[in-house]
Motif scaffolding. Sequence first.
Motif, PDB file in Angstrom:
ATOM      1  N   ILE A 110       0.810  -1.229   0.000  1.00 15.88           N
ATOM      2  CA  ILE A 110       0.000   0.000   0.000  1.00 15.88           C
ATOM      3  C   ILE A 110       0.840   1.275   0.000  1.00 15.88           C
ATOM      4  N   ASP A 111       0.279   2.296  -0.665  1.00 15.20           N
ATOM      5  CA  ASP A 111       0.784   3.664  -0.570  1.00 15.20           C
ATOM      6  C   ASP A 111      -0.438   4.568  -0.697  1.00 15.20           C
ATOM      7  N   CYS A 112      -0.229   5.852  -0.931  1.00 17.58           N
ATOM      8  CA  CYS A 112      -1.394   6.753  -0.989  1.00 17.58           C
ATOM      9  C   CYS A 112      -1.676   7.212  -2.405  1.00 17.58           C
ATOM     10  N   SER A 113      -1.265   6.375  -3.394  1.00 19.38           N
ATOM     11  CA  SER A 113      -1.471   6.796  -4.785  1.00 19.38           C
ATOM     12  C   SER A 113      -2.946   6.736  -5.184  1.00 19.38           C
ATOM     13  N   ASP A 114      -3.778   6.012  -4.422  1.00 17.89           N
ATOM     14  CA  ASP A 114      -5.206   6.069  -4.747  1.00 17.89           C
ATOM     15  C   ASP A 114      -6.021   6.729  -3.625  1.00 17.89           C
ATOM     16  N   VAL A 115      -5.346   7.584  -2.877  1.00 10.06           N
ATOM     17  CA  VAL A 115      -6.041   8.394  -1.863  1.00 10.06           C
ATOM     18  C   VAL A 115      -6.161   9.810  -2.433  1.00 10.06           C
ATOM     19  N   GLU A 116      -7.309  10.437  -2.201  1.00  7.26           N
ATOM     20  CA  GLU A 116      -7.526  11.796  -2.719  1.00  7.26           C
ATOM     21  C   GLU A 116      -7.750  12.722  -1.526  1.00  7.26           C
ATOM     22  N   VAL A 117      -7.027  13.836  -1.514  1.00 10.24           N
ATOM     23  CA  VAL A 117      -7.178  14.766  -0.390  1.00 10.24           C
ATOM     24  C   VAL A 117      -7.565  16.150  -0.897  1.00 10.24           C
ATOM     25  N   HIS A 118      -8.694  16.621  -0.402  1.00 13.19           N
ATOM     26  CA  HIS A 118      -9.089  18.007  -0.634  1.00 13.19           C
ATOM     27  C   HIS A 118      -8.908  18.731   0.695  1.00 13.19           C
ATOM     28  N   ALA A 119      -8.477  19.971   0.646  1.00 12.46           N
ATOM     29  CA  ALA A 119      -8.242  20.690   1.903  1.00 12.46           C
ATOM     30  C   ALA A 119      -8.460  22.181   1.701  1.00 12.46           C
ATOM     31  N   ILE A 120      -8.709  22.851   2.814  1.00 15.38           N
ATOM     32  CA  ILE A 120      -8.718  24.309   2.814  1.00 15.38           C
ATOM     33  C   ILE A 120      -7.251  24.745   2.753  1.00 15.38           C
ATOM     34  N   THR A 121      -6.977  25.844   2.099  1.00 14.11           N
ATOM     35  CA  THR A 121      -5.591  26.295   1.978  1.00 14.11           C
ATOM     36  C   THR A 121      -5.009  26.595   3.362  1.00 14.11           C
ATOM     37  N   GLU A 122      -3.780  26.132   3.595  1.00 13.63           N
ATOM     38  CA  GLU A 122      -3.125  26.349   4.890  1.00 13.63           C
ATOM     39  C   GLU A 122      -2.983  27.859   5.155  1.00 13.63           C
ATOM     40  N   GLY A 123      -3.192  28.249   6.413  1.00 17.14           N
ATOM     41  CA  GLY A 123      -3.113  29.674   6.758  1.00 17.14           C
ATOM     42  C   GLY A 123      -4.459  30.371   6.663  1.00 17.14           C
ATOM     43  N   SER A 124      -5.510  29.612   6.285  1.00 19.25           N
ATOM     44  CA  SER A 124      -6.846  30.224   6.205  1.00 19.25           C
ATOM     45  C   SER A 124      -7.468  30.308   7.600  1.00 19.25           C
ATOM     46  N   VAL A 125      -8.351  31.283   7.773  1.00 19.60           N
ATOM     47  CA  VAL A 125      -9.151  31.354   8.997  1.00 19.60           C
ATOM     48  C   VAL A 125     -10.287  30.351   8.821  1.00 19.60           C
ATOM     49  N   VAL A 126     -10.491  29.509   9.824  1.00 19.47           N
ATOM     50  CA  VAL A 126     -11.476  28.429   9.698  1.00 19.47           C
ATOM     51  C   VAL A 126     -12.361  28.351  10.942  1.00 19.47           C
ATOM     52  N   PHE A 127     -13.453  27.594  10.794  1.00 21.63           N
ATOM     53  CA  PHE A 127     -14.473  27.569  11.837  1.00 21.63           C
ATOM     54  C   PHE A 127     -14.925  26.134  12.122  1.00 21.63           C
ATOM     55  N   PRO A 128     -15.539  25.949  13.309  1.00 19.23           N
ATOM     56  CA  PRO A 128     -15.950  24.613  13.704  1.00 19.23           C
ATOM     57  C   PRO A 128     -16.875  23.949  12.682  1.00 19.23           C
ATOM     58  N   LYS A 129     -16.768  22.648  12.599  1.00 22.97           N
ATOM     59  CA  LYS A 129     -17.624  21.759  11.787  1.00 22.97           C
ATOM     60  C   LYS A 129     -17.334  21.798  10.292  1.00 22.97           C
ATOM     61  N   VAL A 130     -16.655  22.817   9.799  1.00 18.93           N
ATOM     62  CA  VAL A 130     -16.353  22.859   8.360  1.00 18.93           C
ATOM     63  C   VAL A 130     -15.129  21.973   8.121  1.00 18.93           C
ATOM     64  N   PRO A 131     -15.228  20.973   7.224  1.00 18.89           N
ATOM     65  CA  PRO A 131     -14.070  20.088   7.013  1.00 18.89           C
ATOM     66  C   PRO A 131     -12.823  20.875   6.596  1.00 18.89           C
ATOM     67  N   LEU A 132     -11.726  20.626   7.315  1.00 18.58           N
ATOM     68  CA  LEU A 132     -10.440  21.233   6.954  1.00 18.58           C
ATOM     69  C   LEU A 132      -9.816  20.383   5.853  1.00 18.58           C
ATOM     70  N   LEU A 133     -10.014  19.075   5.999  1.00 25.08           N
ATOM     71  CA  LEU A 133      -9.545  18.138   4.978  1.00 25.08           C
ATOM     72  C   LEU A 133     -10.648  17.119   4.719  1.00 25.08           C
ATOM     73  N   ARG A 134     -10.751  16.701   3.455  1.00 23.19           N
ATOM     74  CA  ARG A 134     -11.629  15.583   3.096  1.00 23.19           C
ATOM     75  C   ARG A 134     -10.724  14.547   2.459  1.00 23.19           C
ATOM     76  N   ILE A 135     -10.698  13.369   3.057  1.00 28.33           N
ATOM     77  CA  ILE A 135      -9.756  12.341   2.625  1.00 28.33           C
ATOM     78  C   ILE A 135     -10.559  11.151   2.143  1.00 28.33           C
ATOM     79  N   GLU A 136     -10.315  10.684   0.923  1.00 26.87           N
ATOM     80  CA  GLU A 136     -11.067   9.528   0.438  1.00 26.87           C
ATOM     81  C   GLU A 136     -10.144   8.538  -0.240  1.00 26.87           C
ATOM     82  N   GLY A 137     -10.576   7.279  -0.208  1.00 23.43           N
ATOM     83  CA  GLY A 137      -9.771   6.221  -0.805  1.00 23.43           C
ATOM     84  C   GLY A 137     -10.152   4.895  -0.180  1.00 23.43           C
ATOM     85  N   PRO A 138      -9.347   3.860  -0.407  1.00 22.98           N
ATOM     86  CA  PRO A 138      -9.658   2.550   0.172  1.00 22.98           C
ATOM     87  C   PRO A 138      -9.718   2.662   1.700  1.00 22.98           C
TER      88      PRO A 138
END
Length: 557
Positions: A110-138
């Motif tokens: 295994i490696d992370c070649s079939d994992v997909e990561v969406h994220a808010i840009t680092e250094g952004s102001v963020v708030f509770p409950k809003v996903p900072l990262l969405r990680i999907e894959g096996p």
Amino acid sequence: MKDKPESNSHSKVPAVPGPTNPMVTPLLNDLYQFTMSYAYWRAGKHQEHAVFDLYFRKNPFGGEYTVFAGLDECIRFIANFKLTEDDICFIRKTLPPSCEDGFFEYLRGIDCSDVEVHAITEGSVVFPKVPLLRIEGPVAVVQLLETPFVNLVNYASLVTTNAARHRFVAGKSKLLLEFGLRRAQGPDGGIGASKYCYMGGFDATSNVAAGKLFGIPLRGTHSHAFVSSFMSPEEIVHKPLCSFDGSTTCEDFVALVQSWLEKIQRSKLLSVGDTNQSELAAFTSYALAFPNDFLALVDTYDVARSGVPNFCAVALALHELGYKAAGIRLDSGDLAYLSGEARKIFCQVEKEFKVAGFGKMTITASNDLNEETLEALNKQGHEVDTFGIGTYLVTCYAQAALGCVFKLVEIKNQPRIKLSEDVSKVSIPCKKRSYRLYGKEGYPLVDIITGENEPSPKVGERILCRHPFIESKRAYVVPQHVEELLKCYWPGASGKQREELPSLGDIRDRCIKQLEQMRPDHMRKLNPTPYKVSVSTRLYEFIHSLWLNEAPVGELQ
Ligand SMILES: Nc1ncnc2c1ncn2[C@@H]1O[C@H](COP(=O)(O)OP(=O)(O)OP(=O)(O)O)[C@@H](O)[C@H]1O
Ligand SMILES: O=P(O)(O)OC[C@H]1O[C@H](OP(=O)(O)OP(=O)(O)O)[C@H](O)[C@@H]1O
Ligand SMILES: O=C(O)c1cccnc1
Ligand SMILES: [Mg+2]
């Protein structure tokens, strides 16, 4: 610690440098991630496509905002995710002997070649409950990312937010130095603190390794040990000092300093008596070592009667030779009062000896500073230009952790929800998108979370923003600008365009800009207004139907 790009051993993934801390490996994990991984594999579920969200539930430090940090290290981690033979051997020894060999074969591949990561840009102001990262894959692979990701984001975001809060209280015009290495939670805590305090708006660090690793500006003064190591001016044997322009040499700088001290003592305006001679020797010696950067710690014996007059004598001697002294540091006592006294003396010296700019000499203060002491100093009025802050900043003394979590929101295209007696802990199901909606005045108004396939909010089109759980809380918004928050930072096998990882300097600039863009009532320290986080009507209805579906109906007896 390493920072050079590595060629990732597996060909499908682009080259990204490894994590800053080489201890960040797939084994830096909780045991249960491996046992679950085995159980998924044993059940034949390991390849099922799963979606997880990483988010937090409450802003830290009693505030209403958080700065998101740690993404760069997460991407470095997955880009280089590979279990070594040694790691696999250890996992095999650790899991029960009944675990089948095929699993270890699977781990090897295994490696992370079939994992997909969406994220808010680092250094952004963020708030509770809003996903900072969405990680999907096996599911069995993504499960192994939970603990390292949460670990890499938690402290990073907490300490960046803490730094941003200190900056907010100190004001834009002050120089902020991070002095926390000696008090940080171990080496990684120290390196992380320096990196993320810079990101959060500090100007420099005393941590040399962080300067080398991340290019953060380094700054420093000297300690009480240097002052008290001197007994008298006779100790100074090497006395000549070349003038700034190199045209002359003062053969006895010690005598020159002494002559300036006498002039200060004769001045009616200054009214200075005898000063501590061992302190004067230390300052003179330091100036001989660093004539261009002479800065003195003036609180070892008596700030107003000895430290500051001694500093002035050395600074004036340097001035006579064409140099400009850098300033003083105060590390005890009433910093408001003492900085004011020091400023008065500097202004009197400027007047008495006609040294233009001497009154503006830089005053640095340190000693157990935090948001509260900075605020108290502001209220009282002070003359400090630079703050050196350690313990309270880097240990995040006011709040030990940011409660980031990593929750399964969908598997095999089926939305999942985690219920709780505590409504704030109910997870928001489905693979989602999120947007920041801006109002007429240019401020962010609300974040809205929608299902993945819903149409995005449009500029000028009214949209109903609903509280995720409380039916009566809702508001219409006509956005003037819409920003999609989740961007693709690791495309996996999706073929999507990958966002570039910005440099630390760019992330810092983004952080400062975003904080300045917030409506002031969200940022104030006392009773700040909560920023609204909402869901679309479709997502609201979906959450509640799933909630009713999954929650068993009780029976009263
Ligand atoms: N004017 C001020 N208003 C509010 N707090 C202040 C002010 N000046 C200093 N402080 C804070 O008060 C605390 C003083 O610390 P402490 O009681 O240990 O005294 P100290 O000056 O360090 O004494 P010592 O000489 O023993 O080192 C520190 O946290 C410091 O940041
Ligand atoms: O106070 P902080 O915010 O942690 O900042 C760092 C402190 O570290 C240094 O001295 P140290 O505290 O080691 O010695 P001291 O106790 O004699 O001041 C420095 O003089 C500061 O006081
Ligand atoms: O350079 C300094 O003055 C310094 C560095 C670390 C901790 N305290 C002070
Ligand atoms: Mg101290």
